[in-house]
Design a protein around this motif. Structure first.
Motif, PDB file in Angstrom:
ATOM      1  N   ASP A  71       0.830  -1.209   0.000  1.00  0.00           N
ATOM      2  CA  ASP A  71       0.000   0.000   0.000  1.00  0.00           C
ATOM      3  C   ASP A  71       0.863   1.257   0.000  1.00  0.00           C
ATOM      4  OD1 ASP A  71      -2.378  -1.475   0.007  1.00  0.00           O
ATOM      5  OD2 ASP A  71      -2.289  -1.684   2.200  1.00  0.00           O
ATOM      6  N   ARG A  72       1.924   1.237   0.777  1.00  0.00           N
ATOM      7  CA  ARG A  72       2.816   2.409   0.854  1.00  0.00           C
ATOM      8  C   ARG A  72       3.481   2.671  -0.501  1.00  0.00           C
ATOM      9  NH1 ARG A  72       8.356   3.546   3.133  1.00  0.00           N
ATOM     10  NH2 ARG A  72       8.200   5.735   3.668  1.00  0.00           N
ATOM     11  N   GLN A  74       2.443   1.715  -3.430  1.00  0.00           N
ATOM     12  CA  GLN A  74       1.411   2.138  -4.384  1.00  0.00           C
ATOM     13  C   GLN A  74       1.131   3.634  -4.253  1.00  0.00           C
ATOM     14  OE1 GLN A  74       0.015   0.269  -6.931  1.00  0.00           O
ATOM     15  NE2 GLN A  74       1.690  -1.019  -6.258  1.00  0.00           N
ATOM     16  N   ARG A  75       1.066   4.117  -3.002  1.00  0.00           N
ATOM     17  CA  ARG A  75       0.851   5.543  -2.771  1.00  0.00           C
ATOM     18  C   ARG A  75       2.014   6.374  -3.295  1.00  0.00           C
ATOM     19  NH1 ARG A  75      -0.494   4.311   2.175  1.00  0.00           N
ATOM     20  NH2 ARG A  75       1.440   5.065   3.065  1.00  0.00           N
ATOM     21  N   SER A  78       2.201   6.360  -7.180  1.00  0.00           N
ATOM     22  CA  SER A  78       1.028   6.768  -7.948  1.00  0.00           C
ATOM     23  C   SER A  78       1.345   8.060  -8.694  1.00  0.00           C
ATOM     24  CB  SER A  78      -0.160   6.991  -7.009  1.00  0.00           C
ATOM     25  OG  SER A  78       0.049   8.174  -6.249  1.00  0.00           O
ATOM     26  N   LYS A  80       0.257  10.841  -8.141  1.00  0.00           N
ATOM     27  CA  LYS A  80       0.379  11.939  -7.179  1.00  0.00           C
ATOM     28  C   LYS A  80       1.609  11.794  -6.281  1.00  0.00           C
ATOM     29  CE  LYS A  80      -4.564  12.632  -7.091  1.00  0.00           C
ATOM     30  NZ  LYS A  80      -5.792  12.552  -6.339  1.00  0.00           N
ATOM     31  N   GLY A  81       2.299  10.658  -6.373  1.00  0.00           N
ATOM     32  CA  GLY A  81       3.473  10.425  -5.537  1.00  0.00           C
ATOM     33  C   GLY A  81       4.638  11.330  -5.925  1.00  0.00           C
TER      34      GLY A  81
END
Length: 128
Positions: A71-72, A74-75, A78, A80-81
């Motif tokens: 999850d981390r 992926q964030r 992304s 927006k990362g």
């Protein structure tokens, strides 16, 4: 020892120890690559952190060992990362004449070497 009894690094000058280490490390990586334990190689200078995470299996839920990492990552990776790009060269700079080393520096009898003068065994190993 990392490379078993392949080489006794305690008998080397600094340049020799670095040279033999590079040879041993690269040969070990090529060997395990040929055995299928390593999928591939990448140039750090040309790879973004998300590219490296993908190569390491961190972008796939099925391959992630520690679930919260998926999850981390992926964030972070992304659209927006902020950690998608190639790491800027502001800390580790490309050598531009600060340090020079040539084939002769790998020969015996120089830079504290205890090997016979002009021994070129290390030079041959690095070139191969």
């Amino acid at each position: 020892a990392l490379f078993g009894k392949w080489h006794d690094f305690t008998l080397d000058s600094c340049v020799e120890a670095a040279g033999y280490y590079v040879v041993a490390y690269n040969n070990a990586m090529l060997k395990v690559h040929a055995q299928g334990y390593i999928d591939g190689f990448y140039r750090l200078e040309e790879s973004g952190v998300c590219d490296i995470a993908k190569l390491g299996g961190l972008m796939s839920r099925d391959d992630t060992v520690y679930e919260p990492n998926y999850d981390r990552i992926q964030r972070l990776c992304s659209d927006k990362g902020s950690n998608k790009g190639i790491v800027p060269h502001n800390k580790n700079k490309i050598n531009k004449g600060r340090v020079t080393i040539g084939w002769d520096d790998l020969r015996g009898g120089v830079h504290g070497s205890w090997r016979k003068s002009n021994d070129n065994d290390l030079e041959k190993l690095v070139k191969d």
